[in-house]
Design a protein around this motif. Structure first.
Motif, PDB file in Angstrom:
ATOM      1  N   ASN A 147       0.821  -1.217   0.000  1.00  0.00           N
ATOM      2  CA  ASN A 147       0.000   0.000   0.000  1.00  0.00           C
ATOM      3  C   ASN A 147       0.852   1.263   0.000  1.00  0.00           C
ATOM      4  O   ASN A 147       0.320   2.361  -0.203  1.00  0.00           O
ATOM      5  CB  ASN A 147      -0.914   0.030   1.225  1.00  0.00           C
ATOM      6  N   GLY A 148       2.159   1.102   0.226  1.00  0.00           N
ATOM      7  CA  GLY A 148       3.051   2.245   0.248  1.00  0.00           C
ATOM      8  C   GLY A 148       4.027   2.175   1.417  1.00  0.00           C
ATOM      9  O   GLY A 148       3.854   1.398   2.354  1.00  0.00           O
ATOM     10  N   TYR A 149       5.060   2.986   1.339  1.00  0.00           N
ATOM     11  CA  TYR A 149       6.079   3.060   2.381  1.00  0.00           C
ATOM     12  C   TYR A 149       5.429   3.562   3.669  1.00  0.00           C
ATOM     13  O   TYR A 149       4.862   4.658   3.711  1.00  0.00           O
ATOM     14  CB  TYR A 149       7.188   4.000   1.907  1.00  0.00           C
ATOM     15  N   THR A 155       3.784   9.997   7.740  1.00  0.00           N
ATOM     16  CA  THR A 155       4.179  11.399   7.619  1.00  0.00           C
ATOM     17  C   THR A 155       3.085  12.220   6.939  1.00  0.00           C
ATOM     18  O   THR A 155       2.786  13.348   7.359  1.00  0.00           O
ATOM     19  CB  THR A 155       5.501  11.517   6.834  1.00  0.00           C
ATOM     20  N   ILE A 156       2.489  11.675   5.892  1.00  0.00           N
ATOM     21  CA  ILE A 156       1.369  12.353   5.221  1.00  0.00           C
ATOM     22  C   ILE A 156       0.238  12.585   6.214  1.00  0.00           C
ATOM     23  O   ILE A 156      -0.343  13.681   6.281  1.00  0.00           O
ATOM     24  CB  ILE A 156       0.881  11.506   4.014  1.00  0.00           C
ATOM     25  N   ASN A 162      -3.048  16.028  10.434  1.00  0.00           N
ATOM     26  CA  ASN A 162      -3.004  16.103  11.906  1.00  0.00           C
ATOM     27  C   ASN A 162      -3.355  14.779  12.579  1.00  0.00           C
ATOM     28  O   ASN A 162      -4.025  14.731  13.614  1.00  0.00           O
ATOM     29  CB  ASN A 162      -3.949  17.199  12.416  1.00  0.00           C
ATOM     30  N   ASP A 163      -2.903  13.687  11.938  1.00  0.00           N
ATOM     31  CA  ASP A 163      -3.113  12.322  12.466  1.00  0.00           C
ATOM     32  C   ASP A 163      -4.595  11.966  12.632  1.00  0.00           C
ATOM     33  O   ASP A 163      -4.962  11.138  13.466  1.00  0.00           O
ATOM     34  CB  ASP A 163      -2.392  12.134  13.814  1.00  0.00           C
ATOM     35  N   LYS A 164      -5.447  12.577  11.809  1.00  0.00           N
ATOM     36  CA  LYS A 164      -6.883  12.290  11.894  1.00  0.00           C
ATOM     37  C   LYS A 164      -7.302  11.113  11.011  1.00  0.00           C
ATOM     38  O   LYS A 164      -8.447  10.663  11.080  1.00  0.00           O
ATOM     39  CB  LYS A 164      -7.691  13.531  11.513  1.00  0.00           C
ATOM     40  N   GLU A 353       9.198  11.141   1.564  1.00  0.00           N
ATOM     41  CA  GLU A 353       8.994  11.170   3.016  1.00  0.00           C
ATOM     42  C   GLU A 353      10.022  12.071   3.684  1.00  0.00           C
ATOM     43  O   GLU A 353       9.696  12.881   4.554  1.00  0.00           O
ATOM     44  CB  GLU A 353       9.076   9.760   3.585  1.00  0.00           C
ATOM     45  N   SER A 354      11.277  11.960   3.248  1.00  0.00           N
ATOM     46  CA  SER A 354      12.340  12.792   3.805  1.00  0.00           C
ATOM     47  C   SER A 354      12.097  14.269   3.479  1.00  0.00           C
ATOM     48  O   SER A 354      12.294  15.156   4.315  1.00  0.00           O
ATOM     49  CB  SER A 354      13.691  12.341   3.252  1.00  0.00           C
ATOM     50  N   TYR A 355      11.648  14.513   2.266  1.00  0.00           N
ATOM     51  CA  TYR A 355      11.353  15.872   1.790  1.00  0.00           C
ATOM     52  C   TYR A 355      10.255  16.519   2.635  1.00  0.00           C
ATOM     53  O   TYR A 355      10.351  17.681   3.035  1.00  0.00           O
ATOM     54  CB  TYR A 355      10.935  15.758   0.323  1.00  0.00           C
TER      55      TYR A 355
END
Length: 476
Positions: A147-149, A155-156, A162-164, A353-355
């Motif tokens: 599904n992705g890293y 991080t997204i 806001n972790d919602k 992610e680092s960006y």
């Protein structure tokens, strides 16, 4: 006139229902039966042709399967003209291919389709990739989650939501176009009914037509679709989803008002449909009067499939984005993604992610806004000064495009304008590209400043005005 009176069955091995279906298809292709015309009832047509009801039912089912008809619950079957690749689409596609082989310094690309100019700081990208490889080694080349890293997803969620969100509802995709394709494959079946804006993004139209769904268009106004017409369609048809670009809609540049977003979400619950929200360039807001509140932020009933691309704001050519799936569709959309390409580049996901986590993206977004607002104002000022008697447009207040409509006294076919301009190495996008029926949008076109600096904007608009006046002159 009875268009069925000349029909005669052939004495061959072709089944009668196939002959009936082919005859009706031919009438639709020749526009003797128009788009949206109601087909005869099963009983009436069977009586007229002297066959049993089963033959007509089979014929209508074949038409629906092949995209030539659709069903309205409790109302009957209606004609649907199957879209054939038009000469304009071919000409436009070939023109874009030609641009890529030319000296881009000599080309004025108002389509925004090329990537000759890259404003992203390449040195930053080199540094980020080297840091990722140094940190993760060979792991950077392998995906540990289809599904992705996982760190990118987290991080997204943290930075933008806001972790919602639930991390498991986020799917990393290879750009917005793949997100639309995955959503379409995951929730739409042949002859499902969907609503799109009129006009709308040509890439989405292509996906939906490939799925052979029934498209209902609703005109877009200054703050979103016409809600009266929108609800009338909902009342008469079982709608599966609504595709929308909530900010800087492509091509019109329109952004939705908060009131319309709230009402559409209410209607989604009342009429049981889902919203595919294509969040297009919402980072590029140039006027403070425009507030960023996407449909997904307001989504209390889990009705929105949200799609976001980083391609324009991270690095052109690197296709990365994400999709947020409603819980009910989570597994279906995950499977749709896996069946499409298994996984998205692990190295670039880690670099993104680092960006984002390092907050370098904030500086880049500021730099992009600083540059694009100059181009926006340059194009807007020239349109207001030199074209006020020729065209009209609505100020988008952000994004990368202007959508132009010619005035009543300047009705010129913009497909012809496109053909003339490309001979002078100036490229626009004709309005007909954004409509489901190709004879619409002939008085409009889109111009983008994504790949044109201020000098090119001035030169390109000078040539545009010259060609408009030359096209107008024979009609004086």
């Amino acid at each position: 006139m009875d268009i069925y009176k000349n029909f005669k069955f052939k004495e061959d091995e072709t089944p009668k229902y196939v002959q009936v279906a082919n005859y009706i298809k031919n009438l639709i292709d020749k526009r003797k039966i128009k788009e949206g015309d109601k087909l005869p009832t099963i009983r009436d047509l069977s009586k007229k042709l002297g066959v049993n009801n089963v033959t007509i039912v089979s014929a209508y089912n074949k038409l629906k399967l092949e995209g030539y008809a659709y069903q309205k619950v409790g109302s009957g079957s209606y004609a649907k003209r199957k879209e054939v690749a038009s000469s304009l689409r071919k000409e436009y596609s070939n023109a874009l291919k030609k641009i890529s082989t030319e000296d881009l310094e000599k080309v004025i690309d108002f389509t925004g389709e090329t990537t000759g100019e890259i404003l992203f700081p390449i040195d930053d990208l080199k540094t980020i990739i080297n840091e990722v490889l140094e940190r993760d080694g060979a792991k950077a080349l392998f995906s540990d989650n289809r599904n992705g890293y996982e760190r990118l997803i987290a991080t997204i969620n943290k930075v933008f939501w806001n972790d919602k969100l639930k991390n498991e509802d986020v799917i990393i995709v290879s750009g917005a176009q793949q997100g639309i394709d995955i959503a379409s494959k995951g929730i739409l079946n042949i002859n499902d009914n969907i609503i799109v804006e009129k006009p709308t993004y040509v890439g989405a139209l292509s996906v939906f037509k490939w799925r052979k769904v029934n498209l209902f268009e609703v005109p877009i106004e200054e703050d979103g679709v016409n809600l009266d017409k929108f609800e009338k369609i909902l009342q008469k048809n079982e709608i599966k989803c609504f595709y929308t670009m909530s900010y800087f809609q492509n091509p019109t540049g329109i952004s939705y008002s908060l009131e319309k977003k709230k009402r559409i979400l209410e209607l989604a619950e009342i009429y049981d449909f889902y919203i595919i929200e294509d969040d297009y360039l919402s980072e590029l807001i140039y006027e403070s009067s425009l507030e960023y509140i996407p449909f997904k932020w307001l989504d209390k009933k889990d009705r929105v499939i949200y799609i976001k691309s980083f391609s324009k704001i991270f690095l052109p050519g690197i296709r990365l984005g994400y999709l947020i799936a409603p819980t009910i569709f989570r597994e279906t959309l995950q499977n749709s993604k896996h069946n499409t390409d298994i996984t998205t580049s692990s190295l670039m996901q880690r670099a993104l992610e680092s960006y984002i986590s390092g907050e370098k993206w904030k500086n880049n977004i500021k730099n992009l806004n600083d540059e694009y607002i100059k181009r926006y104002n340059c194009m807007k000022d020239l349109l207001n000064k030199d074209f006020k008697d020729i065209l009209v447009y609505k100020e988008p207040k952000g994004g990368l495009n202007f959508y132009i409509t010619l005035r009543e006294n300047f009705k010129i076919n913009t497909t012809e304008l496109f053909t003339r301009l490309k001979k002078r190495k100036v490229y626009i996008t004709p309005g007909a590209m954004f409509f489901t029926v190709q004879d619409q949008g002939q008085d409009s076109f889109r111009i983008s400043f994504y790949q044109t600096n201020e000098a090119k904007i001035k030169k390109g608009l000078t040539i545009l005005k010259e060609e408009l006046l030359l096209l107008k002159e024979p009609h004086k």
